[in-house]
Design an enzyme around this catalytic site. Sequence first.
Site, PDB file in Angstrom:
ATOM      1  CE  LYS A   1      -1.685   2.992   1.929  1.00  0.00           C
ATOM      2  NZ  LYS A   1      -1.399   4.400   1.515  1.00  0.00           N
TER       3      LYS A   1
ATOM      4  N   GLY B   1      -4.047   3.794  -2.205  1.00  0.00           N
ATOM      5  CA  GLY B   1      -4.953   4.235  -1.150  1.00  0.00           C
ATOM      6  C   GLY B   1      -4.307   5.165  -0.152  1.00  0.00           C
ATOM      7  CG  ASP B   2      -7.079   7.256   2.082  1.00  0.00           C
ATOM      8  OD1 ASP B   2      -7.300   6.045   2.321  1.00  0.00           O
ATOM      9  OD2 ASP B   2      -7.986   8.110   2.021  1.00  0.00           O
ATOM     10  N   GLY B   3      -4.647   6.605   4.257  1.00  0.00           N
ATOM     11  CA  GLY B   3      -4.542   6.034   5.594  1.00  0.00           C
ATOM     12  C   GLY B   3      -5.676   5.064   5.911  1.00  0.00           C
TER      13      GLY B   3
ATOM     14  N   GLY C   1      -4.751   1.884   4.343  1.00  0.00           N
ATOM     15  CA  GLY C   1      -3.657   1.301   5.122  1.00  0.00           C
ATOM     16  C   GLY C   1      -4.177   0.690   6.415  1.00  0.00           C
TER      17      GLY C   1
ATOM     18  CD  GLU D   1      13.111   1.186   9.602  1.00  0.00           C
ATOM     19  OE1 GLU D   1      13.616   2.198  10.129  1.00  0.00           O
ATOM     20  OE2 GLU D   1      13.593   0.056   9.697  1.00  0.00           O
TER      21      GLU D   1
ATOM     22  CB  CYS E   1      12.922   9.512   8.277  1.00  0.00           C
ATOM     23  SG  CYS E   1      13.855   8.385   7.244  1.00  0.00           S
TER      24      CYS E   1
ATOM     25  CD  GLU F   1       9.897  13.466  11.036  1.00  0.00           C
ATOM     26  OE1 GLU F   1       8.725  13.085  11.232  1.00  0.00           O
ATOM     27  OE2 GLU F   1      10.788  12.739  10.588  1.00  0.00           O
TER      28      GLU F   1
HETATM   29  P1  NAD Z   1       2.234   8.898   7.030  1.00  0.00           P
HETATM   30  O1  NAD Z   1       2.384   8.129   8.290  1.00  0.00           O
HETATM   31  O2  NAD Z   1       1.176   9.921   6.941  1.00  0.00           O
HETATM   32  O3  NAD Z   1       1.925   7.873   5.826  1.00  0.00           O
HETATM   33  C1  NAD Z   1       2.770   6.756   5.557  1.00  0.00           C
HETATM   34  C2  NAD Z   1       1.945   5.677   4.895  1.00  0.00           C
HETATM   35  O4  NAD Z   1       1.006   5.157   5.830  1.00  0.00           O
HETATM   36  C3  NAD Z   1       1.127   6.133   3.706  1.00  0.00           C
HETATM   37  O5  NAD Z   1       1.055   5.082   2.772  1.00  0.00           O
HETATM   38  C4  NAD Z   1      -0.248   6.403   4.331  1.00  0.00           C
HETATM   39  O6  NAD Z   1      -1.293   6.327   3.392  1.00  0.00           O
HETATM   40  C5  NAD Z   1      -0.327   5.295   5.359  1.00  0.00           C
HETATM   41  N1  NAD Z   1      -1.114   5.570   6.551  1.00  0.00           N
HETATM   42  C6  NAD Z   1      -1.414   6.773   7.117  1.00  0.00           C
HETATM   43  N2  NAD Z   1      -2.132   6.587   8.258  1.00  0.00           N
HETATM   44  C7  NAD Z   1      -2.264   5.240   8.416  1.00  0.00           C
HETATM   45  C8  NAD Z   1      -2.908   4.417   9.398  1.00  0.00           C
HETATM   46  N3  NAD Z   1      -3.520   4.952  10.450  1.00  0.00           N
HETATM   47  N4  NAD Z   1      -2.842   3.071   9.251  1.00  0.00           N
HETATM   48  C9  NAD Z   1      -2.188   2.523   8.201  1.00  0.00           C
HETATM   49  N5  NAD Z   1      -1.593   3.251   7.221  1.00  0.00           N
HETATM   50  C10 NAD Z   1      -1.620   4.592   7.337  1.00  0.00           C
HETATM   51  O7  NAD Z   1       3.669   9.468   6.670  1.00  0.00           O
HETATM   52  P2  NAD Z   1       4.107  10.321   5.383  1.00  0.00           P
HETATM   53  O8  NAD Z   1       3.632  11.721   5.561  1.00  0.00           O
HETATM   54  O9  NAD Z   1       3.751   9.602   4.133  1.00  0.00           O
HETATM   55  O10 NAD Z   1       5.717  10.256   5.513  1.00  0.00           O
HETATM   56  C11 NAD Z   1       6.430  11.096   6.336  1.00  0.00           C
HETATM   57  C12 NAD Z   1       6.814  10.395   7.621  1.00  0.00           C
HETATM   58  O11 NAD Z   1       7.512   9.193   7.336  1.00  0.00           O
HETATM   59  C13 NAD Z   1       7.764  11.210   8.454  1.00  0.00           C
HETATM   60  O12 NAD Z   1       7.387  11.175   9.799  1.00  0.00           O
HETATM   61  C14 NAD Z   1       9.102  10.505   8.252  1.00  0.00           C
HETATM   62  O13 NAD Z   1      10.025  10.713   9.275  1.00  0.00           O
HETATM   63  C15 NAD Z   1       8.695   9.108   8.120  1.00  0.00           C
HETATM   64  N6  NAD Z   1       9.726   8.335   7.411  1.00  0.00           N
HETATM   65  C16 NAD Z   1      10.483   7.430   8.111  1.00  0.00           C
HETATM   66  C17 NAD Z   1      11.482   6.710   7.481  1.00  0.00           C
HETATM   67  C18 NAD Z   1      12.331   5.723   8.239  1.00  0.00           C
HETATM   68  O14 NAD Z   1      12.910   4.840   7.598  1.00  0.00           O
HETATM   69  N7  NAD Z   1      12.439   5.812   9.545  1.00  0.00           N
HETATM   70  C19 NAD Z   1      11.701   6.891   6.133  1.00  0.00           C
HETATM   71  C20 NAD Z   1      10.940   7.817   5.456  1.00  0.00           C
HETATM   72  C21 NAD Z   1       9.930   8.521   6.117  1.00  0.00           C
END
Ligand code: NAD
Length: 480
Positions: free
Chosen positions: A176, A207-209, A212, A250, A286, A386
């Site tokens: 996803k 899809g979105d959250g 997910g 992550e 990140c 962040e």
């Molecule tokens: P996000 O958490 O909003 O979304 C990440 C993914 O999860 C997307 O595919 C989103 O659709 C899905 N998602 C959102 N809410 C969800 C839920 N409740 N249940 C299941 N899936 C859900 O993050 P983002 O804005 O896409 O990315 C930025 C974040 O990612 C930052 O906090 C960054 O630090 C982190 N990040 C971490 C790493 C790492 O390896 N540690 C790498 C890259 C990004």
Amino acid sequence: MANDEPEKLLTHYVGGAWVAPLEPRHHTIVNPTDGTPAGTLVLGGPKDVDRAVAAAVAAWPAFAGWSRSERLDLLRGIRDETARRLGDLAAAISADIGAPMTMARTMQADAGVGHMDGFIAALERQPERETIPGDDVLVREPVGPAALITPWNWPVNQIVLKVGAALAAGCTAVLKPSEFAPRTSVLYMDILAAAGVPPGVVNMIQGDGETGAALSRHPQIAMISFTGSTRAGRDIMCAAAEGIRRVALELGGKSPNLVFADCGDALEARVRSSVAECFLNTGQSCDAPTRMLVERAIYEQVVEIAADAARNTRLGNPAEEGDHLGPIVNERQFRRVRDLIETGIEEGARLVAGGPEMPKGFNHGFWVRPTVFADVTPSMTLWREEVFGPVLAITPFETEADAIALGNDTVYGLAAYVQTGDPARAERVALALRAGAVHVNGQSMEYGTPFGGYRQSGIGREGGIWGIEEFQEIKTIHAP
Ligand code: NAD
């Protein structure tokens, strides 16, 4: 960009075919460069998730039986196809998130080849059977159909770290990807199909959250590998707790960069490259070194170098080659970054470069001025949160012990950075910092090495053998 891409954005990839959605919701894709609509994406619902999980479950028994050499051939084929499509991948990443073409190709898309090479080398070396104490036998088996949920900021990097590890271990998967990097994931599914990944082994639901969340709750998913925000990571752990399913997370970071006065003649170069690293990918990484901690004796000098580096950081068209920065990925992030810059000013940090106004000549789209704050204190929002934009916070320290304590003053622990001319200090400080990776004097990470964080930066490691092990069960056979 493939001509059939707009149609594929309205479908999901399930059982080796692009299939019409069962419960379509729509999302307007917006070009971050100018804020204009750039297409439509379908968002999957629970029925779409059920269908994709069923495909992964059906494909699993046969794929779990593949030999290691068959899996290695598959990984090598994906690696070669990725290398062949590098230019297309870079174009898709650039269009999706506004990453400038040069870094989209040489860093973002290139990670698709580099991480796959890391998994190939690791799987070649991993013993299939081991004899352990008592002359017992240890074998490794795939954990089962996995959910892979990825963010938008390094889209190929994150997809390959999960898909490559899952396939290396013998797991089938439902990916996803982020709704903000959809073209990249469509192209990656085409790469997998061209490389001969069998139908149902890797499926993808756009899809979105909400999508997910439905996927992470699914009882037939054996494991969830998630990269994204700490907020969503928490939801996923709760969803996994119901069935005691495995999670690999992550998450976010607020990584410190300790700059010591003993850098000597290298100081200016070390500070300039630290600023460039903080702003790389428009600050949307990140593990970016976002908190620069500077020894008091060189503090004002470093603040001036960092401010000058920020003022000389160019913004520019993502479609063009060069070392400029692109826009922020979307309007929500853009507003958040500007709000946090305003918060920094209101809370009394000293703004020495950039600011919340639109950069000159960029009146449309999601552009932010490369920004540096000095005198940021641990009580300020910029110290803790962040930002995920090109915003650097600088703080002075008095002693090495003080620097370590300030560096560790965070709920995160993804990366840390040290700039020093003293190798003994580098070793001492690296051991004292609570982070999954410590980079000394600008040393970057190699593909195939572990990536992941302490504390609220996550659970587990991606890359190389450590990434594959996340997707494996260990079985011990005690036989007379
Ligand atoms: P996000 O958490 O909003 O979304 C990440 C993914 O999860 C997307 O595919 C989103 O659709 C899905 N998602 C959102 N809410 C969800 C839920 N409740 N249940 C299941 N899936 C859900 O993050 P983002 O804005 O896409 O990315 C930025 C974040 O990612 C930052 O906090 C960054 O630090 C982190 N990040 C971490 C790493 C790492 O390896 N540690 C790498 C890259 C990004």
